[in-house]
Every structure is written in C-alpha cells, then in structure tokens.
Design an enzyme around this catalytic site. Structure first.
Site, PDB file in Angstrom:
ATOM      1  N   CYS A  65       0.837  -1.205   0.000  1.00 15.38           N
ATOM      2  CA  CYS A  65       0.000   0.000   0.000  1.00 15.38           C
ATOM      3  C   CYS A  65       0.869   1.251   0.000  1.00 15.38           C
ATOM      4  O   CYS A  65       1.711   1.412   0.884  1.00 15.38           O
ATOM      5  CB  CYS A  65      -0.912  -0.003   1.227  1.00 15.38           C
ATOM      6  SG  CYS A  65      -1.720   1.578   1.514  1.00 15.38           S
ATOM      7  N   CYS A  79       0.436   3.334   3.442  1.00 22.56           N
ATOM      8  CA  CYS A  79       0.832   2.834   4.759  1.00 22.56           C
ATOM      9  C   CYS A  79       2.169   3.433   5.202  1.00 22.56           C
ATOM     10  O   CYS A  79       3.013   3.777   4.375  1.00 22.56           O
ATOM     11  CB  CYS A  79       0.940   1.302   4.723  1.00 22.56           C
ATOM     12  SG  CYS A  79      -0.628   0.454   5.027  1.00 22.56           S
ATOM     13  N   VAL A  88       4.674   6.387  -5.568  1.00 22.50           N
ATOM     14  CA  VAL A  88       5.101   6.250  -6.968  1.00 22.50           C
ATOM     15  C   VAL A  88       6.175   7.260  -7.367  1.00 22.50           C
ATOM     16  O   VAL A  88       6.961   7.003  -8.273  1.00 22.50           O
ATOM     17  CB  VAL A  88       3.911   6.360  -7.952  1.00 22.50           C
ATOM     18  CG1 VAL A  88       3.008   5.152  -7.849  1.00 22.50           C
ATOM     19  CG2 VAL A  88       3.122   7.632  -7.711  1.00 22.50           C
ATOM     20  N   ASP A 134       0.744  13.335  -5.550  1.00 20.55           N
ATOM     21  CA  ASP A 134       1.734  13.213  -6.617  1.00 20.55           C
ATOM     22  C   ASP A 134       1.107  13.365  -8.002  1.00 20.55           C
ATOM     23  O   ASP A 134       1.825  13.537  -8.989  1.00 20.55           O
ATOM     24  CB  ASP A 134       2.448  11.859  -6.508  1.00 20.55           C
ATOM     25  CG  ASP A 134       3.127  11.692  -5.143  1.00 20.55           C
ATOM     26  OD1 ASP A 134       3.816  12.630  -4.703  1.00 20.55           O
ATOM     27  OD2 ASP A 134       2.946  10.630  -4.512  1.00 20.55           O
ATOM     28  N   HIS A 161      -4.226   0.509   7.987  1.00 15.62           N
ATOM     29  CA  HIS A 161      -4.719   0.216   6.643  1.00 15.62           C
ATOM     30  C   HIS A 161      -6.164  -0.291   6.681  1.00 15.62           C
ATOM     31  O   HIS A 161      -6.901  -0.195   5.699  1.00 15.62           O
ATOM     32  CB  HIS A 161      -3.811  -0.852   6.022  1.00 15.62           C
ATOM     33  CG  HIS A 161      -4.103  -1.161   4.594  1.00 15.62           C
ATOM     34  ND1 HIS A 161      -3.705  -0.341   3.561  1.00 15.62           N
ATOM     35  CD2 HIS A 161      -4.761  -2.204   4.017  1.00 15.62           C
ATOM     36  CE1 HIS A 161      -4.102  -0.870   2.415  1.00 15.62           C
ATOM     37  NE2 HIS A 161      -4.748  -1.995   2.656  1.00 15.62           N
ATOM     38  N   ASN A 168     -13.545  10.134  -0.919  1.00 13.97           N
ATOM     39  CA  ASN A 168     -14.226   9.146  -1.752  1.00 13.97           C
ATOM     40  C   ASN A 168     -13.986   7.815  -1.083  1.00 13.97           C
ATOM     41  O   ASN A 168     -12.839   7.413  -0.914  1.00 13.97           O
ATOM     42  CB  ASN A 168     -13.633   9.077  -3.161  1.00 13.97           C
ATOM     43  CG  ASN A 168     -13.949  10.318  -3.972  1.00 13.97           C
ATOM     44  OD1 ASN A 168     -15.015  10.900  -3.832  1.00 13.97           O
ATOM     45  ND2 ASN A 168     -13.022  10.716  -4.805  1.00 13.97           N
ATOM     46  N   GLY A 214     -14.916   5.159  -7.011  1.00  9.51           N
ATOM     47  CA  GLY A 214     -13.685   5.466  -7.734  1.00  9.51           C
ATOM     48  C   GLY A 214     -12.467   5.590  -6.841  1.00  9.51           C
ATOM     49  O   GLY A 214     -11.430   6.106  -7.257  1.00  9.51           O
ATOM     50  N   SER A 219      -9.255   4.462  -5.302  1.00 14.24           N
ATOM     51  CA  SER A 219      -8.297   3.498  -5.849  1.00 14.24           C
ATOM     52  C   SER A 219      -7.581   2.703  -4.763  1.00 14.24           C
ATOM     53  O   SER A 219      -6.956   1.698  -5.058  1.00 14.24           O
ATOM     54  CB  SER A 219      -7.275   4.235  -6.710  1.00 14.24           C
ATOM     55  OG  SER A 219      -6.598   5.204  -5.928  1.00 14.24           O
ATOM     56  N   HIS A 272      -6.887   1.995   1.827  1.00 15.34           N
ATOM     57  CA  HIS A 272      -6.359   2.628   3.048  1.00 15.34           C
ATOM     58  C   HIS A 272      -7.157   3.914   3.282  1.00 15.34           C
ATOM     59  O   HIS A 272      -7.154   4.806   2.431  1.00 15.34           O
ATOM     60  CB  HIS A 272      -4.868   2.940   2.874  1.00 15.34           C
ATOM     61  CG  HIS A 272      -4.206   3.347   4.148  1.00 15.34           C
ATOM     62  ND1 HIS A 272      -3.133   2.674   4.682  1.00 15.34           N
ATOM     63  CD2 HIS A 272      -4.487   4.348   5.021  1.00 15.34           C
ATOM     64  CE1 HIS A 272      -2.775   3.261   5.812  1.00 15.34           C
ATOM     65  NE2 HIS A 272      -3.591   4.279   6.038  1.00 15.34           N
ATOM     66  N   HIS A 290      -8.525   7.311   3.560  1.00 13.82           N
ATOM     67  CA  HIS A 290      -7.895   8.604   3.293  1.00 13.82           C
ATOM     68  C   HIS A 290      -8.888   9.551   2.649  1.00 13.82           C
ATOM     69  O   HIS A 290      -9.887   9.131   2.089  1.00 13.82           O
ATOM     70  CB  HIS A 290      -6.688   8.424   2.353  1.00 13.82           C
ATOM     71  CG  HIS A 290      -7.081   7.983   0.973  1.00 13.82           C
ATOM     72  ND1 HIS A 290      -7.378   6.668   0.678  1.00 13.82           N
ATOM     73  CD2 HIS A 290      -7.266   8.681  -0.176  1.00 13.82           C
ATOM     74  CE1 HIS A 290      -7.702   6.578  -0.598  1.00 13.82           C
ATOM     75  NE2 HIS A 290      -7.662   7.773  -1.150  1.00 13.82           N
ATOM     76  N   GLN A 292      -9.004  13.737   0.654  1.00 13.98           N
ATOM     77  CA  GLN A 292      -8.200  14.606  -0.192  1.00 13.98           C
ATOM     78  C   GLN A 292      -8.538  16.066   0.067  1.00 13.98           C
ATOM     79  O   GLN A 292      -9.604  16.384   0.594  1.00 13.98           O
ATOM     80  CB  GLN A 292      -8.473  14.315  -1.670  1.00 13.98           C
ATOM     81  CG  GLN A 292      -8.051  12.928  -2.119  1.00 13.98           C
ATOM     82  CD  GLN A 292      -8.067  12.836  -3.640  1.00 13.98           C
ATOM     83  OE1 GLN A 292      -7.597  13.738  -4.338  1.00 13.98           O
ATOM     84  NE2 GLN A 292      -8.623  11.753  -4.151  1.00 13.98           N
ATOM     85  N   GLU A 337     -32.214  11.912 -14.817  1.00 15.92           N
ATOM     86  CA  GLU A 337     -31.356  12.715 -13.937  1.00 15.92           C
ATOM     87  C   GLU A 337     -30.327  13.521 -14.731  1.00 15.92           C
ATOM     88  O   GLU A 337     -30.049  14.670 -14.411  1.00 15.92           O
ATOM     89  CB  GLU A 337     -30.630  11.814 -12.933  1.00 15.92           C
ATOM     90  CG  GLU A 337     -31.516  11.268 -11.831  1.00 15.92           C
ATOM     91  CD  GLU A 337     -32.146   9.933 -12.175  1.00 15.92           C
ATOM     92  OE1 GLU A 337     -32.296   9.623 -13.383  1.00 15.92           O
ATOM     93  OE2 GLU A 337     -32.506   9.196 -11.241  1.00 15.92           O
TER      94      GLU A 337
HETATM   95  P1  H2U Z   1      -8.290   8.145  -4.362  1.00 15.77           P
HETATM   96  O1  H2U Z   1      -8.217   6.670  -4.362  1.00 15.77           O
HETATM   97  O2  H2U Z   1      -9.362   8.692  -3.487  1.00 15.77           O
HETATM   98  O3  H2U Z   1      -8.276   8.716  -5.750  1.00 15.77           O
HETATM   99  O4  H2U Z   1      -6.963   8.689  -3.640  1.00 15.77           O
HETATM  100  C1  H2U Z   1      -5.689   8.264  -3.920  1.00 15.77           C
HETATM  101  C2  H2U Z   1      -4.908   9.515  -4.198  1.00 15.77           C
HETATM  102  O5  H2U Z   1      -3.544   9.296  -3.881  1.00 15.77           O
HETATM  103  C3  H2U Z   1      -5.003   9.880  -5.661  1.00 15.77           C
HETATM  104  O6  H2U Z   1      -5.451  11.214  -5.737  1.00 15.77           O
HETATM  105  C4  H2U Z   1      -2.745   9.854  -4.883  1.00 15.77           C
HETATM  106  C5  H2U Z   1      -3.578   9.742  -6.145  1.00 15.77           C
HETATM  107  O7  H2U Z   1      -3.278  10.755  -7.062  1.00 15.77           O
HETATM  108  N1  H2U Z   1      -1.465   9.156  -4.938  1.00 15.77           N
HETATM  109  C6  H2U Z   1      -0.307   9.815  -4.688  1.00 15.77           C
HETATM  110  O8  H2U Z   1      -0.327  11.021  -4.484  1.00 15.77           O
HETATM  111  N2  H2U Z   1       0.892   9.139  -4.659  1.00 15.77           N
HETATM  112  C7  H2U Z   1       1.005   7.807  -4.907  1.00 15.77           C
HETATM  113  O9  H2U Z   1       2.091   7.246  -4.813  1.00 15.77           O
HETATM  114  C8  H2U Z   1      -0.205   7.027  -5.307  1.00 15.77           C
HETATM  115  C9  H2U Z   1      -1.503   7.756  -5.250  1.00 15.77           C
HETATM  116 ZN    ZN Z   2      -2.251   1.110   3.771  1.00 21.30          ZN
END
Ligand code: H2U
Ligand code: ZN
Length: 351
Positions: free
Chosen positions: A51, A54, A60, A77, A114, A154, A160, A162, A165, A167, A169, A318
């Site tokens: 993850c 974590c 990335v 990122d 997590h 979200n 959506g 991804s 864990h 979190h 935004q 809608e």
């Molecule tokens: P969502 O699953 O709610 O989209 O949130 C994950 C966010 O984490 C997503 O906006 C960011 C993605 O751009 N992210 C990073 O900033 N760095 C990473 O290494 C992976 C994901």
């Molecule tokens: Zn995690």
C-alpha cells in the site's frame, strides 16, 4: 384526495443550491426488495506492504512515507491542480472561454491503520482527523493564491477510490468552484433578507418536525435533507452558524467527531457492508471577505439504494432533466434512525 408527500409525485426545492428534485414515492411503495446478502466481514491487514499510503512504504514518485502515528498529509503526486501553471486565458466571441487555474492537491491518510475506516476508528482518532482538516484549512485560507479549499473523501471502489487505506483529499484553488458558488449565492440572499443563515432557519424547522433527523448531539445534527437526491444522502450541521472549521470550539470539534462516528456506523450497519460514499465539507471561500452568511456543513452522498450491491444510478432523466428519487427522504431517515450505533462487525464478534 389531498396532496401527500409520502404518496404523490412532486417536486422539491433545494434552497441550498436553488435546484429542484423530482420525488416519485408511489414507485417505492412496492415491497422492500432489500436483497439479502451475507454481512461483509472481509478483513484487511493493519499494515499492507504493497500500500502506497501505509507508514514506511514508498509512493510512486519515489518518496517514502514516514513512520507516522496519527493522520498523515502529503502533496498529491498526481494533483489535478498545480501552482506553477502560467497565467493565461482565451475568449472567442464569449462562447469559447478558458482561464488558467492554479492550486494544489493533498492526500490525508486518516490513520496509520490500513484496515480502519472512520466508523471503525475511535472518536479521539476521528477528532485527530478533524484537527488536521482545521489546520489544513487555516494554512491554505491564509494564502493569497487560494480562494477556495475543498476537503472530501471518496470511499469505496464504487466511488472510484483506488486504495482501501482510509484517506481523504484536499483540492485548493484560486477560484470558487460551482457547487460552493451556488450555495454561497443562496446563503447570501437568505442572510441579506433575514439576518440569519439559511441553515439556521432550516435546522429550526427540522428540529421541530424531527421526521428527517437521524441523530443529534449537543453541538451537531445529522439529517436527511428535505431535498436529498441520493437515497441515503445526509447533511451534517453544526447548531451554531460558523463559516469554517477554525471557528469551532473544542467541544464542537469533539461533537463533530462523535457525529461522524455515529453516522458512519449507522451507514455500515444499514446494509452490513463498508458503506461507500463521497463526502466532504462546505466552508466559506478563502478569497478575503468574512462571509457571515456561510454556515459550515458536511454532505454525504452515498450511492447504495437497496443492498450492498444495488445502487442508485443518476442516469437518463437525472442527466437530462433533474435529480429524481423514489424512496422519500423521510423514509430513508427512518431507516437510518433504526440502525444501531454498535458496528455490525463488533456485534458479530461478540455474538
Ligand atoms: P483516491 O483513491 O481517493 O483517488 O486517492 C488516492 C490519491 O492518492 C489519488 O489522488 C494519490 C492519487 O493521485 N497518490 C499519490 O499522491 N501518490 C502515490 O504514490 C499514489 C496515489
Ligand atoms: Zn495502507
């Protein structure tokens, strides 16, 4: 035959954004087809080595998360907005218009765990998240290049999200985006006419009627708004009108954590699943004025309708006309009121 909100098709007005909603309660009067699905008891590990959210793991962009112990904030990122965008605009006959937009994106891990979503966290741990929202809002509101701060979550793959864990935004930008801009205009008009916030007057009606109230504590009320468009949509409202989180007292911040915990437990219990939603704060813009008409609140927009897998789609009518619902907000509030505030997983574990 006299007009009855529980039986007859009707339109409802949303005073917060000025839009209308079509309610078709007769279509929901067929028997409750709540599909019986086994409770979702899937467990995740407390720490997942793959993850990127974590503690201690790599993201990335090559950065490594610290060994954090509470909520953890980092710059997204892949932010949708950047603060190094050059100024510029386009206007072709007033029809093709564009403007460069600047801003930033951040990710808030709610905790190092997590496996713990908000309804599984303690009130104290949720309060720590409220404190991070407050500090982030305060920091960003002070910046001359930021006119609005959107804090949201979200939750669930269906929304959506991804990464499981837990979190949220933050997207912060120079201009005020569409939804808060609409709410701002509506709230300003009400305040100018009555000298009280729109949501103060609305809350007074809801507390008198009680039909749409889901839960209350000393400082907050959670209700299914009269104009809710999602089946189990809720509005989380402070009793005292304040424009932003920084104006809340300690007791009000604890009250918010309590309300969020109790609401999200009820949501999980409704279909015995980790209840997906998009939720977020609406607060005053941060472009200068004090905005006394703004009454801070949170919206929860959950997609589920009948079970852990049967959801509402905002499609044909809608998309082309306006929002529509079958089950009434009053009925949905009753369903949420009937839920226990003991999380179903904890209840199953103790038998
Ligand atoms: P969502 O699953 O709610 O989209 O949130 C994950 C966010 O984490 C997503 O906006 C960011 C993605 O751009 N992210 C990073 O900033 N760095 C990473 O290494 C992976 C994901
Ligand atoms: Zn995690």
């Amino acid at each position: 035959m006299s007009f009855d909100l529980a039986q007859h098709p009707h339109r409802r007005y949303n005073p917060l954004n000025g839009e209308w909603l079509l309610v078709s309660p007769h279509r929901a009067r067929r028997p409750w087809q709540g599909q019986q699905e086994a409770p979702d008891t899937a467990a995740r590990p407390a720490h997942d080595p793959t993850c990127y959210l974590c503690p201690g793991n790599g993201r990335v962009n090559g950065e490594q998360n610290p060994d954090y112990a509470g909520p953890f904030v980092f710059d997204n990122d892949f932010a949708a907005l950047r603060d190094d965008t050059p100024a510029g605009h386009l206007n072709q006959g007033g029809l093709l218009r564009a403007e460069a937009e600047t801003g930033l994106g951040r990710v808030i891990c709610f905790s190092p765990r997590h496996d713990l979503t908000l309804p599984e966290m303690s009130a104290a741990a949720i309060r720590a998240v409220v404190d991070v929202w407050t500090a982030q809002f305060q920091e960003l509101a002070a910046r001359p290049d930021i006119g609005y701060v959107q804090i949201f979550e979200n939750k669930g793959a269906v929304m959506g999200c991804s990464n499981p864990h837990p979190h949220g935004q933050i997207w912060a930008q120079r201009t005020v985006p569409g939804e808060p801009a609409k709410e701002g205009r509506q709230q300003l008009a009400h305040y100018a006419e009555h000298g009280r916030t729109l949501l103060t007057d609305y809350l007074e009606i809801e507390l008198r009627e009680q039909t749409r109230v889901v839960l209350e504590n000393a400082h907050w009320v959670v209700l299914v708004p009269f104009w809710a468009s999602w089946p189990f949509e809720t509005l989380v409202l402070p009793r005292r009108a304040v424009p932003d989180l920084t104006q809340l007292t300690e007791a009000e911040k604890n009250g918010l954590a309590d309300a969020l915990r109790r609401l999200t437990i009820r949501y999980d219990n409704l279909f015995q699943t980790s209840f997906p939603y998009s939720a977020g704060l609406h607060q005053r813009p941060t472009d200068g004025p004090a905005y006394p008409e703004w009454h801070l609140h949170l919206h929860f927009f959950p997609p589920l309708l009948r079970s852990a897998t049967v959801r509402k789609f905002m499609v044909g009518y809608e998309l082309l006309a306006n929002a529509q619902r079958d089950i009434t907000p009053e009925w949905a509030a009753g369903q949420l009121r009937a839920q226990s505030e003991v999380h179903y997983k904890a209840a199953l574990a103790t038998g």
